[in-house]
Design an enzyme around this catalytic site. Structure first.
Site, PDB file in Angstrom:
ATOM      1  N   GLU A 328       1.828   1.550-105.354  1.00 62.65           N
ATOM      2  CA  GLU A 328       3.100   2.250-105.476  1.00 62.65           C
ATOM      3  C   GLU A 328       4.167   1.278-105.941  1.00 62.65           C
ATOM      4  O   GLU A 328       4.354   0.216-105.334  1.00 62.65           O
ATOM      5  CB  GLU A 328       3.535   2.847-104.135  1.00 62.65           C
ATOM      6  CG  GLU A 328       2.889   4.160-103.791  1.00 62.65           C
ATOM      7  CD  GLU A 328       3.587   4.843-102.618  1.00 62.65           C
ATOM      8  OE1 GLU A 328       3.275   6.015-102.374  1.00 62.65           O
ATOM      9  OE2 GLU A 328       4.435   4.212-101.945  1.00 62.65           O
ATOM     10  N   CYS A 329       4.867   1.630-107.001  1.00 58.56           N
ATOM     11  CA  CYS A 329       6.013   0.870-107.490  1.00 58.56           C
ATOM     12  C   CYS A 329       5.644  -0.608-107.702  1.00 58.56           C
ATOM     13  O   CYS A 329       4.947  -0.934-108.644  1.00 58.56           O
ATOM     14  CB  CYS A 329       7.207   1.036-106.554  1.00 58.56           C
ATOM     15  SG  CYS A 329       8.810   0.686-107.325  1.00 58.56           S
ATOM     16  N   GLY A 330       6.105  -1.512-106.825  1.00 54.97           N
ATOM     17  CA  GLY A 330       5.748  -2.918-106.995  1.00 54.97           C
ATOM     18  C   GLY A 330       4.255  -3.141-106.988  1.00 54.97           C
ATOM     19  O   GLY A 330       3.731  -3.974-107.734  1.00 54.97           O
TER      20      GLY A 330
END
Length: 437
Positions: A328-330
């Protein structure tokens, strides 16, 4: 029924909500009050500060992504506490224009559902009696949201406080205390908000100073007495999100810390085994994990360390050969071919997705999101509908794999950022909060 509580809010961001919340959590805890913290809206950073202040995990409550039953279930986490203390987000009535599962995502929605009255933090810089007009407007805007009273913040002098108090008292609004203008009380910030709690060099000292200031300037007993609850809310009958796998290796360190407490709690209650590991310490995920999950965080600040973490990357690639990996994301950025930091230096990442992201080309991506999986994500089948949000400054430079999900914003407009998938590996900038079941 949820325990009595109070919700700290303000007319706008930057009024001092976090400082007051942390000071209250610490001061009341020192007095022997068991306080259960909450954070309104999608926010990873403030809850970690709450935990540092009182020693209890802080849970998010969000009316756009969560339905009423889930809000009640999470609010019921305060069942063993003497007092629930929630920190609002932005201004009290600020949220999405379009209604979500149980509201617009505003802190007022949570106050309305739980019955917790509002402790309004008023930044009175540059005004005196006019503060009463602001507070009076907030007290009358929604009859189902109760204003307990206010704390004046950034008071310049005794005369300033006296004039502001006079206006509020004339309007019949209770003043619980007044805090001086002090720049040394501010917490350090970076591009996504406050610096993370575990990175603050003197966090306990800072929280202790907030508590001491509130003891000196605020009527803590009166605030506690003002707490209320709504007998219709706070039941534990709702269901938390189910786990995407039975044995989950989850990255957890300062580079991978953005995972909501209610998700972890829900996964544990459903019987999932959570196996934490630290990529920054060059730890490989558990060899017997069914799924490796890389949460969001700040990998762009640690890209060189991650790129040289051979045991972590080798273990991740080995797992991805035949079992699911999700970021997720990073975490999504780390699964790609390269991550370009803010100085323009490209760091080689896991190479499990055809993705290159750049923090040098900064652009804010922010808002609520609704998503539908186009393919399965471990035990979550294709067609699963999710609610969450997106909040990052990174830009996709290259993306060569098929999309993972169809994504729309709070108004139903299609979002170009769909995530991507390759074999058993998937990732997205979308942060999951709840499923639509």
């Amino acid at each position: 029924m949820s325990p009595s509580g109070i919700l700290v809010s303000a007319p706008a961001s930057g009024a001092g909500k976090t400082m007051v919340t942390l000071g209250l959590l610490r001061a009341l805890s020192e007095d022997g009050v068991v306080v259960q913290p909450f954070k309104c809206g999608p926010d990873y950073i403030d809850p970690a500060f709450h935990r540092a202040a009182c020693g209890r995990a802080s849970f998010n409550l969000d009316s756009w992504t969560m339905d009423a039953a889930m809000i009640d279930t999470i609010a019921a986490e305060a069942g063993g506490a003497d007092l629930a203390l929630a920190e609002g987000a932005m201004g009290l009535f600020d949220g999405a224009v379009s209604r979500g599962s149980a509201g617009h995502g505003a802190s007022a929605d949570i106050a309305r559902r739980t019955g917790w009255p509002i402790l309004l933090i008023l930044d009175v810089s540059g005004q005196t009696q006019s503060a009463a007009a602001v507070a009076l407007g907030f007290s009358r805007f929604d009859p189902d949201v109760v204003l307990a009273g206010v704390i004046l913040n950034r008071v310049a002098s005794p005369r300033h406080e006296r004039l502001a108090r006079a206006g509020l008292e004339a309007a019949g609004i209770r003043v619980f205390g007044a805090l001086p203008r002090r720049e040394d009380l501010a917490l350090p910030e970076r591009h996504l908000g406050l610096v993370q709690a575990q990175e603050h060099p003197r966090l306990d000292e800072a929280i202790a100073s907030y508590a001491a200031l509130l003891r000196e300037r605020v009527d803590l007993a009166a605030i506690r007495d003002a707490a209320r609850s709504n007998a219709l809310a706070g039941s534990a009958g709702g269901r938390l999100p189910r786990p995407p796998a039975q044995r989950m290796a989850i990255a957890q360190d300062v580079a991978f810390s953005f995972l909501y407490p209610h998700l972890l709690e829900g996964w544990r209650r459903a019987g999932a085994q959570i196996m934490p590991f630290s990529p920054l310490a060059d730890e490989a995920p558990a060899a017997d994990a069914d799924l490796v999950w890389l949460p969001g965080g700040y990998p762009e600040l640690h890209a060189g360390t991650i790129a040289s973490a051979d045991r972590f990357l080798t273990g991740l690639r080995r797992h991805a050969a035949n079992r699911p990996v999700h970021g997720e994301c990073g975490g999504y950025m780390v699964l790609g071919d390269a991550l370009i930091d803010r100085d323009g230096t490209a760091h080689r990442m896991a190479g499990l997705l055809g993705l290159v992201t750049s923090h040098a080309q900064r652009r804010l991506h922010l808002g609520y999101r609704r998503a539908e999986l186009l393919s399965g994500l471990s035990d979550l089948p294709a067609g699963t509908r999710l609610r969450g949000h997106e909040f990052h400054y990174s830009t996709i430079v290259e993306q060569h794999d098929p999309p993972l999900m169809r994504v729309t914003d709070a108004d139903g407009a299609v979002i170009a950022e769909t995530g991507s998938r390759r074999g058993a590996v998937s990732g997205t900038f979308f942060h999951m909060i709840a499923s639509e079941e």
